[in-house]
Design a protein around this motif. Sequence first.
Motif, PDB file in Angstrom:
ATOM      1  N   GLY A  64      34.994 -32.537 -18.940  1.00  0.00           N
ATOM      2  CA  GLY A  64      34.880 -32.823 -20.362  1.00  0.00           C
ATOM      3  C   GLY A  64      33.580 -33.455 -20.784  1.00  0.00           C
ATOM      4  N   THR A  65      32.600 -33.522 -19.907  1.00  0.00           N
ATOM      5  CA  THR A  65      31.348 -34.177 -20.276  1.00  0.00           C
ATOM      6  C   THR A  65      30.588 -33.356 -21.313  1.00  0.00           C
ATOM      7  OG1 THR A  65      30.047 -33.102 -18.558  1.00  0.00           O
ATOM      8  CG2 THR A  65      31.174 -35.147 -17.945  1.00  0.00           C
ATOM      9  N   ALA A  66      29.733 -34.038 -22.063  1.00  0.00           N
ATOM     10  CA  ALA A  66      28.905 -33.338 -23.059  1.00  0.00           C
ATOM     11  C   ALA A  66      28.006 -32.312 -22.389  1.00  0.00           C
ATOM     12  CB  ALA A  66      28.075 -34.369 -23.830  1.00  0.00           C
ATOM     13  N   HIS A  67      27.521 -32.627 -21.201  1.00  0.00           N
ATOM     14  CA  HIS A  67      26.652 -31.705 -20.464  1.00  0.00           C
ATOM     15  C   HIS A  67      27.388 -30.404 -20.146  1.00  0.00           C
ATOM     16  CE1 HIS A  67      24.510 -30.091 -16.897  1.00  0.00           C
ATOM     17  NE2 HIS A  67      23.431 -30.619 -17.469  1.00  0.00           N
ATOM     18  N   SER A  95      19.008 -28.950 -16.694  1.00  0.00           N
ATOM     19  CA  SER A  95      19.773 -28.246 -15.671  1.00  0.00           C
ATOM     20  C   SER A  95      19.937 -29.083 -14.415  1.00  0.00           C
ATOM     21  CB  SER A  95      19.092 -26.924 -15.327  1.00  0.00           C
ATOM     22  OG  SER A  95      19.046 -26.070 -16.446  1.00  0.00           O
ATOM     23  N   LEU A  96      18.965 -29.952 -14.118  1.00  0.00           N
ATOM     24  CA  LEU A  96      19.074 -30.818 -12.944  1.00  0.00           C
ATOM     25  C   LEU A  96      20.180 -31.859 -13.105  1.00  0.00           C
ATOM     26  CD1 LEU A  96      15.287 -31.306 -12.184  1.00  0.00           C
ATOM     27  CD2 LEU A  96      16.902 -29.881 -10.934  1.00  0.00           C
ATOM     28  N   ALA A  97      20.550 -32.140 -14.346  1.00  0.00           N
ATOM     29  CA  ALA A  97      21.762 -32.912 -14.668  1.00  0.00           C
ATOM     30  C   ALA A  97      21.775 -34.316 -14.089  1.00  0.00           C
ATOM     31  CB  ALA A  97      23.002 -32.146 -14.218  1.00  0.00           C
ATOM     32  N   VAL A  98      20.627 -34.933 -13.939  1.00  0.00           N
ATOM     33  CA  VAL A  98      20.597 -36.277 -13.362  1.00  0.00           C
ATOM     34  C   VAL A  98      21.364 -37.257 -14.241  1.00  0.00           C
ATOM     35  CG1 VAL A  98      19.077 -38.195 -12.729  1.00  0.00           C
ATOM     36  CG2 VAL A  98      18.448 -35.847 -12.130  1.00  0.00           C
ATOM     37  N   ASP A 148      26.202 -40.495 -15.601  1.00  0.00           N
ATOM     38  CA  ASP A 148      27.284 -40.837 -16.526  1.00  0.00           C
ATOM     39  C   ASP A 148      28.651 -40.752 -15.862  1.00  0.00           C
ATOM     40  OD1 ASP A 148      25.480 -41.271 -18.535  1.00  0.00           O
ATOM     41  OD2 ASP A 148      25.718 -39.291 -19.455  1.00  0.00           O
ATOM     42  N   VAL A 149      28.866 -39.741 -15.057  1.00  0.00           N
ATOM     43  CA  VAL A 149      30.170 -39.569 -14.402  1.00  0.00           C
ATOM     44  C   VAL A 149      30.328 -40.569 -13.275  1.00  0.00           C
ATOM     45  CG1 VAL A 149      31.569 -37.990 -13.017  1.00  0.00           C
ATOM     46  CG2 VAL A 149      30.398 -37.153 -15.054  1.00  0.00           C
TER      47      VAL A 149
END
Length: 513
Positions: free
Chosen positions: A434-437, A417-420, A425-426
Amino acid sequence: MAARRGRGGRRARIADRGPANPQLPFRQPRLHWLPVRAIPDDGVEAIHEASLKVLRDVGMDMLHLEARTLLGREGADVDPDSARVRFDPEMVTELVGHAPRSFTLHARNPAHSIRLGGNHLAFAAVASPPHVSGLGRDRRTGNRDDFRQLVRLSQHLNAVHLHGGYPVEPTDLHPSVRHLHATHDLLTLSDKAIHTYSLGRQRTLDTIEMARIARAVTDEELESQPSLFTVVNTSSPLRLDTPMIEGILEMSARNQPVVVTPFTLAGAMAPVTVAGALVQQNAEALAGIALTQAVRRGAPVVYGGFTSNVDMQSGAPAFGTPEYLQAALVGGQLARRYGLPYRSSNANASNAVDLQATYESMFSLWGAVMGGANLVMHAAGWLEGGLRASFEKMVLDADLLQMICTALEPPATDGGSLAVEAIADVGPGGHFFGTAHTRARYRDAFHDPLLSDWSNFETWDEAGRPDPARRTETLAKELLSAYEKPPMDIAVREELDDFVARRAREGGVATDY
Protein backbone atom coordinates in the motif's frame (compact mmCIF):
# COMPACT_ATOMS: atom_id res chain seq x y z
CA MET A 1 -3.00 -1.23 -17.72
CA ALA A 2 -2.90 -3.68 -14.88
CA ALA A 3 -5.24 -6.62 -14.65
CA ARG A 4 -7.44 -7.29 -11.65
CA ARG A 5 -5.63 -9.89 -9.56
CA GLY A 6 -8.01 -10.55 -6.73
CA ARG A 7 -10.74 -13.09 -6.26
CA GLY A 8 -12.59 -14.10 -9.39
CA GLY A 9 -9.38 -14.29 -11.41
CA ARG A 10 -9.68 -14.41 -15.16
CA ARG A 11 -13.47 -14.07 -15.30
CA ALA A 12 -13.36 -10.82 -13.33
CA ARG A 13 -10.45 -9.57 -15.40
CA ILE A 14 -12.30 -10.15 -18.69
CA ALA A 15 -15.46 -8.55 -17.35
CA ASP A 16 -13.47 -5.58 -16.05
CA ARG A 17 -11.40 -5.02 -19.17
CA GLY A 18 -13.71 -6.15 -21.94
CA PRO A 19 -12.63 -8.13 -25.00
CA ALA A 20 -9.44 -6.17 -25.75
CA ASN A 21 -7.41 -7.87 -22.99
CA PRO A 22 -3.98 -6.65 -21.89
CA GLN A 23 -1.55 -6.10 -24.73
CA LEU A 24 1.65 -4.15 -25.00
CA PRO A 25 1.63 -1.40 -27.64
CA PHE A 26 2.89 -2.31 -31.12
CA ARG A 27 6.62 -1.67 -31.14
CA GLN A 28 9.75 -3.53 -32.10
CA PRO A 29 11.85 -4.75 -29.18
CA ARG A 30 15.56 -4.05 -29.19
CA LEU A 31 18.29 -6.54 -28.34
CA HIS A 32 20.09 -4.57 -25.66
CA TRP A 33 21.92 -7.70 -24.48
CA LEU A 34 25.07 -8.97 -26.12
CA PRO A 35 24.36 -12.11 -28.18
CA VAL A 36 25.72 -15.38 -26.83
CA ARG A 37 29.04 -16.62 -28.24
CA ALA A 38 28.27 -20.32 -28.34
CA ILE A 39 31.66 -21.14 -29.88
CA PRO A 40 34.94 -19.20 -29.97
CA ASP A 41 35.77 -16.94 -32.89
CA ASP A 42 38.19 -19.50 -34.30
CA GLY A 43 35.31 -21.99 -34.42
CA VAL A 44 33.27 -19.53 -36.47
CA GLU A 45 36.24 -19.13 -38.81
CA ALA A 46 36.58 -22.90 -39.10
CA ILE A 47 32.94 -23.17 -40.22
CA HIS A 48 33.44 -20.26 -42.61
CA GLU A 49 36.52 -21.77 -44.23
CA ALA A 50 34.93 -25.21 -44.47
CA SER A 51 31.87 -23.67 -46.15
CA LEU A 52 34.00 -21.93 -48.75
CA LYS A 53 35.84 -25.19 -49.39
CA VAL A 54 32.50 -26.96 -49.99
CA LEU A 55 31.40 -24.24 -52.41
CA ARG A 56 34.74 -24.34 -54.24
CA ASP A 57 35.25 -28.10 -54.45
CA VAL A 58 31.72 -29.53 -54.42
CA GLY A 59 29.61 -26.57 -55.49
CA MET A 60 25.84 -26.08 -55.70
CA ASP A 61 23.34 -27.22 -58.28
CA MET A 62 21.63 -24.09 -59.58
CA LEU A 63 18.61 -25.30 -61.54
CA HIS A 64 18.16 -22.13 -63.61
CA LEU A 65 20.15 -21.01 -66.62
CA GLU A 66 19.88 -17.31 -65.84
CA ALA A 67 21.32 -17.84 -62.37
CA ARG A 68 24.21 -19.88 -63.75
CA THR A 69 24.89 -17.19 -66.36
CA LEU A 70 24.93 -14.41 -63.76
CA LEU A 71 27.26 -16.33 -61.47
CA GLY A 72 29.50 -17.28 -64.38
CA ARG A 73 29.93 -13.60 -65.21
CA GLU A 74 31.02 -13.00 -61.62
CA GLY A 75 33.75 -15.63 -61.90
CA ALA A 76 32.07 -18.85 -60.80
CA ASP A 77 33.01 -22.14 -62.49
CA VAL A 78 29.85 -23.26 -64.30
CA ASP A 79 29.79 -26.85 -65.55
CA PRO A 80 28.47 -26.69 -69.15
CA ASP A 81 27.13 -30.25 -68.95
CA SER A 82 25.16 -29.93 -65.71
CA ALA A 83 23.63 -27.44 -63.30
CA ARG A 84 26.68 -27.49 -61.04
CA VAL A 85 28.26 -24.17 -60.05
CA ARG A 86 31.52 -23.97 -58.12
CA PHE A 87 32.25 -20.73 -56.33
CA ASP A 88 35.55 -18.96 -56.03
CA PRO A 89 35.97 -18.02 -52.33
CA GLU A 90 37.08 -14.47 -53.11
CA MET A 91 34.08 -14.01 -55.38
CA VAL A 92 31.74 -15.12 -52.60
CA THR A 93 33.35 -12.77 -50.10
CA GLU A 94 33.18 -9.85 -52.51
CA LEU A 95 29.54 -10.39 -53.43
CA VAL A 96 28.32 -10.96 -49.87
CA GLY A 97 30.10 -7.78 -48.83
CA HIS A 98 27.69 -5.69 -50.93
CA ALA A 99 24.60 -6.70 -48.94
CA PRO A 100 23.27 -4.00 -46.56
CA ARG A 101 23.66 -4.44 -42.81
CA SER A 102 20.08 -3.31 -42.14
CA PHE A 103 17.00 -2.02 -43.94
CA THR A 104 13.39 -1.01 -43.37
CA LEU A 105 10.52 -3.23 -44.52
CA HIS A 106 7.65 -0.86 -45.26
CA ALA A 107 4.12 -1.83 -44.27
CA ARG A 108 0.90 -0.44 -45.73
CA ASN A 109 0.51 1.39 -42.42
CA PRO A 110 3.77 3.28 -41.79
CA ALA A 111 3.30 2.75 -38.05
CA HIS A 112 3.74 -0.98 -38.70
CA SER A 113 6.92 -0.72 -40.77
CA ILE A 114 9.80 -2.66 -39.24
CA ARG A 115 13.57 -2.45 -39.19
CA LEU A 116 15.62 -5.59 -39.89
CA GLY A 117 19.24 -5.60 -38.79
CA GLY A 118 21.29 -4.09 -36.02
CA ASN A 119 19.68 -4.81 -32.67
CA HIS A 120 16.10 -4.71 -33.93
CA LEU A 121 13.89 -7.77 -33.43
CA ALA A 122 10.66 -8.61 -35.28
CA PHE A 123 8.24 -11.49 -34.78
CA ALA A 124 6.36 -12.95 -37.77
CA ALA A 125 3.19 -15.03 -37.64
CA VAL A 126 3.14 -18.73 -38.48
CA ALA A 127 3.32 -19.50 -42.18
CA SER A 128 2.58 -22.30 -44.62
CA PRO A 129 1.05 -25.17 -42.60
CA PRO A 130 -1.33 -27.36 -44.63
CA HIS A 131 -3.65 -27.88 -41.65
CA VAL A 132 -5.31 -25.75 -38.98
CA SER A 133 -7.04 -26.33 -35.64
CA GLY A 134 -8.82 -24.35 -32.97
CA LEU A 135 -11.85 -22.20 -32.15
CA GLY A 136 -13.67 -25.29 -30.95
CA ARG A 137 -12.93 -27.41 -34.01
CA ASP A 138 -10.48 -30.25 -34.54
CA ARG A 139 -7.59 -30.49 -37.00
CA ARG A 140 -8.77 -29.73 -40.54
CA THR A 141 -7.39 -28.98 -43.98
CA GLY A 142 -6.35 -25.38 -44.58
CA ASN A 143 -9.09 -23.21 -46.05
CA ARG A 144 -9.75 -19.56 -46.81
CA ASP A 145 -12.12 -18.94 -43.89
CA ASP A 146 -9.53 -20.03 -41.34
CA PHE A 147 -6.83 -18.24 -43.33
CA ARG A 148 -8.74 -14.98 -42.99
CA GLN A 149 -9.41 -15.50 -39.30
CA LEU A 150 -5.71 -16.13 -38.64
CA VAL A 151 -4.83 -12.96 -40.56
CA ARG A 152 -7.31 -11.02 -38.42
CA LEU A 153 -5.85 -12.48 -35.23
CA SER A 154 -2.29 -11.68 -36.35
CA GLN A 155 -3.36 -8.13 -37.18
CA HIS A 156 -4.91 -7.67 -33.75
CA LEU A 157 -1.98 -9.10 -31.77
CA ASN A 158 0.54 -6.34 -31.16
CA ALA A 159 3.28 -8.86 -30.38
CA VAL A 160 3.10 -10.04 -34.00
CA HIS A 161 4.96 -7.51 -36.14
CA LEU A 162 4.47 -8.90 -39.65
CA HIS A 163 3.06 -11.75 -41.72
CA GLY A 164 5.50 -14.51 -42.59
CA GLY A 165 3.39 -15.94 -45.40
CA TYR A 166 0.00 -17.65 -45.48
CA PRO A 167 -0.86 -18.45 -41.84
CA VAL A 168 -2.43 -21.61 -43.22
CA GLU A 169 -2.56 -22.79 -46.82
CA PRO A 170 -6.02 -21.90 -48.24
CA THR A 171 -6.34 -25.10 -50.26
CA ASP A 172 -9.90 -24.30 -51.38
CA LEU A 173 -8.38 -21.62 -53.63
CA HIS A 174 -7.04 -23.01 -56.90
CA PRO A 175 -3.21 -22.92 -57.03
CA SER A 176 -3.29 -20.88 -60.23
CA VAL A 177 -4.98 -17.92 -58.50
CA ARG A 178 -4.33 -18.66 -54.82
CA HIS A 179 -1.54 -16.09 -54.58
CA LEU A 180 -3.84 -13.38 -55.92
CA HIS A 181 -6.72 -13.91 -53.49
CA ALA A 182 -4.55 -14.77 -50.48
CA THR A 183 -2.34 -11.71 -50.95
CA HIS A 184 -5.45 -9.59 -51.45
CA ASP A 185 -6.73 -10.82 -48.08
CA LEU A 186 -3.39 -10.06 -46.40
CA LEU A 187 -3.34 -6.53 -47.81
CA THR A 188 -6.95 -5.68 -46.99
CA LEU A 189 -7.53 -7.47 -43.66
CA SER A 190 -4.20 -6.27 -42.28
CA ASP A 191 -1.89 -3.30 -42.64
CA LYS A 192 1.28 -5.03 -41.42
CA ALA A 193 4.21 -5.96 -43.66
CA ILE A 194 3.71 -9.03 -45.84
CA HIS A 195 5.61 -11.92 -47.41
CA THR A 196 5.41 -13.44 -50.88
CA TYR A 197 6.27 -17.01 -51.82
CA SER A 198 9.05 -17.69 -54.30
CA LEU A 199 7.00 -20.06 -56.41
CA GLY A 200 7.99 -18.95 -59.86
CA ARG A 201 8.43 -15.68 -61.74
CA GLN A 202 4.82 -14.67 -62.40
CA ARG A 203 3.55 -15.21 -58.85
CA THR A 204 6.39 -13.02 -57.62
CA LEU A 205 5.67 -10.30 -60.17
CA ASP A 206 1.96 -10.32 -59.30
CA THR A 207 2.51 -9.94 -55.58
CA ILE A 208 5.14 -7.23 -56.00
CA GLU A 209 2.62 -5.25 -58.04
CA MET A 210 -0.11 -5.84 -55.45
CA ALA A 211 2.15 -4.55 -52.69
CA ARG A 212 2.94 -1.47 -54.79
CA ILE A 213 -0.75 -0.77 -55.37
CA ALA A 214 -1.67 -1.27 -51.71
CA ARG A 215 1.06 1.15 -50.58
CA ALA A 216 0.07 3.65 -53.29
CA VAL A 217 3.66 4.16 -54.42
CA THR A 218 5.36 4.37 -57.81
CA ASP A 219 7.69 1.72 -59.18
CA GLU A 220 10.64 3.94 -58.30
CA GLU A 221 9.39 4.47 -54.75
CA LEU A 222 8.83 0.73 -54.33
CA GLU A 223 12.45 0.02 -55.26
CA SER A 224 13.69 2.56 -52.74
CA GLN A 225 11.23 1.35 -50.08
CA PRO A 226 11.26 -2.46 -49.70
CA SER A 227 7.61 -3.41 -49.28
CA LEU A 228 7.43 -7.21 -49.10
CA PHE A 229 9.89 -10.02 -48.48
CA THR A 230 10.35 -13.63 -49.51
CA VAL A 231 11.96 -16.68 -47.97
CA VAL A 232 14.12 -18.78 -50.28
CA ASN A 233 14.75 -22.30 -49.00
CA THR A 234 17.53 -24.31 -50.54
CA SER A 235 16.67 -27.88 -51.46
CA SER A 236 19.30 -29.29 -49.14
CA PRO A 237 21.78 -30.67 -49.70
CA LEU A 238 23.42 -28.13 -52.02
CA ARG A 239 20.66 -27.31 -54.47
CA LEU A 240 18.55 -24.28 -55.42
CA ASP A 241 15.52 -25.09 -57.55
CA THR A 242 13.87 -23.13 -60.36
CA PRO A 243 10.90 -21.52 -58.50
CA MET A 244 13.12 -20.34 -55.64
CA ILE A 245 15.75 -18.93 -57.98
CA GLU A 246 13.07 -17.06 -59.92
CA GLY A 247 12.01 -15.51 -56.63
CA ILE A 248 15.56 -14.27 -56.08
CA LEU A 249 15.83 -12.97 -59.65
CA GLU A 250 12.63 -10.93 -59.46
CA MET A 251 12.78 -9.79 -55.83
CA SER A 252 16.43 -8.75 -55.86
CA ALA A 253 16.04 -7.01 -59.21
CA ARG A 254 13.32 -4.84 -57.60
CA ASN A 255 15.34 -4.32 -54.39
CA GLN A 256 12.93 -6.37 -52.26
CA PRO A 257 14.32 -8.44 -49.35
CA VAL A 258 15.20 -12.12 -49.71
CA VAL A 259 15.63 -14.31 -46.61
CA VAL A 260 17.95 -17.14 -47.73
CA THR A 261 17.23 -20.10 -45.45
CA PRO A 262 18.75 -23.55 -45.98
CA PHE A 263 16.52 -26.36 -44.69
CA THR A 264 19.28 -28.38 -43.05
CA LEU A 265 18.12 -31.13 -40.70
CA ALA A 266 21.08 -32.92 -39.17
CA GLY A 267 21.02 -36.62 -39.94
CA ALA A 268 18.67 -36.25 -42.91
CA MET A 269 19.47 -33.43 -45.35
CA ALA A 270 22.70 -32.44 -43.61
CA PRO A 271 25.53 -34.14 -41.69
CA VAL A 272 24.54 -35.59 -38.34
CA THR A 273 26.87 -33.36 -36.32
CA VAL A 274 25.80 -29.82 -35.46
CA ALA A 275 29.08 -28.43 -36.81
CA GLY A 276 28.74 -30.36 -40.08
CA ALA A 277 25.13 -29.26 -40.52
CA LEU A 278 26.20 -25.65 -39.94
CA VAL A 279 28.96 -25.93 -42.53
CA GLN A 280 26.36 -27.00 -45.07
CA GLN A 281 23.87 -24.35 -43.90
CA ASN A 282 26.53 -21.67 -44.25
CA ALA A 283 27.65 -22.85 -47.68
CA GLU A 284 24.08 -22.89 -49.03
CA ALA A 285 23.25 -19.53 -47.44
CA LEU A 286 26.37 -17.88 -48.87
CA ALA A 287 25.58 -19.22 -52.34
CA GLY A 288 22.05 -17.83 -52.26
CA ILE A 289 23.19 -14.49 -50.82
CA ALA A 290 25.89 -14.23 -53.50
CA LEU A 291 23.22 -14.76 -56.16
CA THR A 292 21.11 -11.89 -54.78
CA GLN A 293 24.08 -9.57 -55.11
CA ALA A 294 24.91 -10.85 -58.58
CA VAL A 295 21.39 -9.81 -59.56
CA ARG A 296 21.67 -6.37 -57.94
CA ARG A 297 24.44 -5.00 -55.77
CA GLY A 298 23.07 -3.81 -52.44
CA ALA A 299 19.77 -5.70 -52.64
CA PRO A 300 18.51 -6.39 -49.10
CA VAL A 301 19.07 -9.93 -47.92
CA VAL A 302 18.83 -11.81 -44.63
CA TYR A 303 20.98 -14.73 -43.48
CA GLY A 304 18.53 -17.47 -42.50
CA GLY A 305 19.19 -20.38 -40.16
CA PHE A 306 16.83 -23.32 -39.70
CA THR A 307 19.21 -26.11 -38.74
CA SER A 308 17.78 -28.70 -36.39
CA ASN A 309 17.93 -32.46 -36.01
CA VAL A 310 15.60 -35.35 -36.73
CA ASP A 311 14.34 -38.29 -34.76
CA MET A 312 16.59 -40.97 -36.20
CA GLN A 313 14.01 -43.69 -35.47
CA SER A 314 11.17 -42.05 -37.37
CA GLY A 315 12.94 -39.45 -39.54
CA ALA A 316 10.55 -36.77 -38.26
CA PRO A 317 11.98 -33.28 -37.70
CA ALA A 318 12.66 -32.34 -34.09
CA PHE A 319 12.45 -28.74 -32.90
CA GLY A 320 13.10 -26.93 -29.67
CA THR A 321 15.95 -29.34 -28.96
CA PRO A 322 19.40 -28.56 -27.51
CA GLU A 323 20.83 -29.05 -31.00
CA TYR A 324 18.33 -26.55 -32.41
CA LEU A 325 19.34 -24.00 -29.80
CA GLN A 326 23.04 -24.56 -30.47
CA ALA A 327 22.52 -24.11 -34.21
CA ALA A 328 20.50 -20.92 -33.63
CA LEU A 329 23.25 -19.43 -31.49
CA VAL A 330 26.06 -20.29 -33.90
CA GLY A 331 23.95 -19.20 -36.87
CA GLY A 332 23.76 -15.76 -35.28
CA GLN A 333 27.54 -15.69 -34.92
CA LEU A 334 27.92 -16.51 -38.60
CA ALA A 335 25.42 -13.83 -39.67
CA ARG A 336 27.26 -11.23 -37.61
CA ARG A 337 30.55 -12.33 -39.16
CA TYR A 338 29.15 -11.31 -42.55
CA GLY A 339 27.41 -8.20 -41.22
CA LEU A 340 23.95 -9.43 -42.24
CA PRO A 341 20.52 -9.40 -40.59
CA TYR A 342 19.73 -12.81 -39.09
CA ARG A 343 16.57 -14.93 -39.27
CA SER A 344 15.66 -17.72 -36.85
CA SER A 345 12.34 -19.38 -35.91
CA ASN A 346 10.02 -20.34 -33.08
CA ALA A 347 9.45 -24.04 -33.73
CA ASN A 348 8.15 -27.03 -31.82
CA ALA A 349 7.18 -30.59 -32.62
CA SER A 350 4.20 -30.95 -30.30
CA ASN A 351 0.83 -32.16 -31.58
CA ALA A 352 -1.16 -30.18 -29.01
CA VAL A 353 -1.17 -26.90 -27.10
CA ASP A 354 0.49 -28.50 -24.11
CA LEU A 355 3.59 -28.52 -21.94
CA GLN A 356 5.77 -29.82 -24.77
CA ALA A 357 4.62 -27.08 -27.11
CA THR A 358 5.41 -24.45 -24.46
CA TYR A 359 8.86 -25.58 -23.38
CA GLU A 360 10.03 -26.34 -26.93
CA SER A 361 8.82 -22.93 -28.07
CA MET A 362 10.58 -21.17 -25.20
CA PHE A 363 13.78 -23.07 -26.01
CA SER A 364 13.48 -22.04 -29.66
CA LEU A 365 12.67 -18.44 -28.81
CA TRP A 366 15.57 -18.04 -26.43
CA GLY A 367 17.90 -19.61 -28.98
CA ALA A 368 16.72 -16.96 -31.45
CA VAL A 369 16.89 -14.05 -29.01
CA MET A 370 20.21 -14.97 -27.46
CA GLY A 371 21.55 -15.72 -30.95
CA GLY A 372 20.81 -12.13 -31.94
CA ALA A 373 18.05 -12.84 -34.44
CA ASN A 374 16.48 -9.85 -36.15
CA LEU A 375 13.59 -11.79 -37.68
CA VAL A 376 11.84 -14.68 -35.93
CA MET A 377 9.66 -16.60 -38.35
CA HIS A 378 6.69 -18.71 -37.16
CA ALA A 379 6.84 -16.76 -33.90
CA ALA A 380 3.14 -17.28 -33.17
CA GLY A 381 0.87 -20.20 -34.07
CA TRP A 382 3.22 -23.02 -35.19
CA LEU A 383 2.26 -26.56 -34.10
CA GLU A 384 2.92 -30.18 -35.08
CA GLY A 385 6.36 -29.52 -36.53
CA GLY A 386 4.95 -26.96 -38.94
CA LEU A 387 2.12 -29.12 -40.25
CA ARG A 388 -0.58 -27.20 -38.39
CA ALA A 389 -1.48 -23.62 -37.56
CA SER A 390 -3.29 -23.24 -34.26
CA PHE A 391 -5.40 -20.32 -33.07
CA GLU A 392 -4.79 -21.36 -29.48
CA LYS A 393 -1.04 -21.69 -29.99
CA MET A 394 -0.98 -18.22 -31.57
CA VAL A 395 -2.46 -16.76 -28.40
CA LEU A 396 -0.08 -18.74 -26.18
CA ASP A 397 2.88 -17.62 -28.27
CA ALA A 398 1.73 -13.99 -28.19
CA ASP A 399 1.93 -14.17 -24.41
CA LEU A 400 5.45 -15.60 -24.62
CA LEU A 401 6.46 -12.87 -27.08
CA GLN A 402 5.11 -10.17 -24.78
CA MET A 403 7.13 -11.67 -21.94
CA ILE A 404 10.26 -11.55 -24.08
CA CYS A 405 9.58 -7.97 -25.13
CA THR A 406 9.21 -6.97 -21.49
CA ALA A 407 12.33 -8.87 -20.44
CA LEU A 408 14.36 -7.14 -23.16
CA GLU A 409 13.51 -3.68 -21.82
CA PRO A 410 16.32 -2.56 -19.49
CA PRO A 411 14.91 -1.97 -16.00
CA ALA A 412 14.95 1.67 -14.96
CA THR A 413 17.72 2.66 -12.55
CA ASP A 414 16.74 6.27 -11.86
CA GLY A 415 16.37 7.59 -8.35
CA GLY A 416 12.68 6.78 -8.01
CA SER A 417 13.14 3.27 -9.37
CA LEU A 418 15.96 2.56 -6.89
CA ALA A 419 13.31 3.11 -4.20
CA VAL A 420 15.71 4.02 -1.41
CA GLU A 421 13.17 6.29 0.27
CA ALA A 422 10.40 3.69 -0.05
CA ILE A 423 12.64 1.07 1.56
CA ALA A 424 13.41 3.49 4.38
CA ASP A 425 9.71 4.31 4.87
CA VAL A 426 8.72 0.65 5.18
CA GLY A 427 11.74 -0.38 7.20
CA PRO A 428 12.45 -3.86 8.55
CA GLY A 429 9.53 -6.27 8.68
CA GLY A 430 6.97 -4.20 6.74
CA HIS A 431 5.41 -4.61 3.30
CA PHE A 432 5.09 -2.52 0.16
CA PHE A 433 1.53 -3.33 -0.96
CA GLY A 434 0.00 0.00 0.00
CA THR A 435 2.92 2.40 -0.14
CA ALA A 436 2.72 5.53 -2.28
CA HIS A 437 5.72 4.26 -4.26
CA THR A 438 3.89 1.03 -5.17
CA ARG A 439 0.57 2.71 -5.95
CA ALA A 440 2.25 5.19 -8.26
CA ARG A 441 4.20 2.60 -10.24
CA TYR A 442 2.75 -0.90 -10.16
CA ARG A 443 0.65 -0.44 -13.30
CA ASP A 444 3.82 0.16 -15.32
CA ALA A 445 6.11 -2.11 -13.34
CA PHE A 446 4.71 -5.55 -14.12
CA HIS A 447 4.17 -7.55 -17.31
CA ASP A 448 0.43 -8.05 -17.60
CA PRO A 449 0.03 -11.53 -19.13
CA LEU A 450 -2.68 -12.51 -21.53
CA LEU A 451 -3.14 -15.95 -20.06
CA SER A 452 -2.06 -16.19 -16.43
CA ASP A 453 -4.91 -16.91 -14.03
CA TRP A 454 -4.32 -15.10 -10.75
CA SER A 455 -7.30 -16.63 -8.99
CA ASN A 456 -6.97 -18.78 -5.90
CA PHE A 457 -7.31 -22.54 -6.04
CA GLU A 458 -10.65 -22.29 -4.25
CA THR A 459 -12.10 -19.96 -6.89
CA TRP A 460 -11.59 -22.25 -9.90
CA ASP A 461 -14.84 -23.00 -11.65
CA GLU A 462 -16.85 -26.19 -11.23
CA ALA A 463 -15.29 -27.81 -14.29
CA GLY A 464 -12.01 -27.96 -12.43
CA ARG A 465 -8.63 -26.64 -13.38
CA PRO A 466 -8.86 -24.83 -16.74
CA ASP A 467 -6.69 -26.63 -19.29
CA PRO A 468 -4.45 -24.65 -21.68
CA ALA A 469 -6.48 -25.48 -24.78
CA ARG A 470 -9.75 -24.26 -23.28
CA ARG A 471 -8.25 -21.07 -21.86
CA THR A 472 -6.44 -20.18 -25.07
CA GLU A 473 -9.52 -20.98 -27.16
CA THR A 474 -11.59 -18.59 -25.06
CA LEU A 475 -9.01 -15.85 -25.36
CA ALA A 476 -8.58 -16.38 -29.12
CA LYS A 477 -12.31 -15.84 -29.59
CA GLU A 478 -12.23 -12.71 -27.43
CA LEU A 479 -9.30 -11.27 -29.37
CA LEU A 480 -10.99 -11.97 -32.70
CA SER A 481 -14.14 -10.24 -31.48
CA ALA A 482 -12.03 -7.13 -30.84
CA TYR A 483 -10.47 -7.13 -34.34
CA GLU A 484 -10.96 -3.96 -36.38
CA LYS A 485 -10.37 -3.96 -40.11
CA PRO A 486 -7.72 -1.39 -40.99
CA PRO A 487 -8.85 1.36 -43.38
CA MET A 488 -7.80 1.51 -47.03
CA ASP A 489 -8.30 4.36 -49.46
CA ILE A 490 -11.27 3.63 -51.74
CA ALA A 491 -9.32 4.32 -54.94
CA VAL A 492 -6.47 2.08 -53.80
CA ARG A 493 -8.90 -0.70 -52.92
CA GLU A 494 -10.58 -0.44 -56.32
CA GLU A 495 -7.23 -0.58 -58.13
CA LEU A 496 -6.21 -3.63 -56.09
CA ASP A 497 -9.56 -5.34 -56.71
CA ASP A 498 -9.31 -4.65 -60.44
CA PHE A 499 -5.79 -6.06 -60.65
CA VAL A 500 -6.80 -9.30 -58.92
CA ALA A 501 -9.92 -9.67 -61.05
CA ARG A 502 -7.98 -9.09 -64.28
CA ARG A 503 -5.21 -11.53 -63.41
CA ALA A 504 -7.76 -14.13 -62.32
CA ARG A 505 -9.59 -13.77 -65.65
CA GLU A 506 -6.27 -14.30 -67.43
CA GLY A 507 -5.89 -17.60 -65.58
CA GLY A 508 -3.35 -16.60 -62.97
CA VAL A 509 -0.24 -18.74 -63.33
CA ALA A 510 0.61 -22.13 -64.71
CA THR A 511 0.71 -24.87 -62.07
CA ASP A 512 3.28 -27.17 -63.62
CA TYR A 513 5.51 -27.04 -60.52
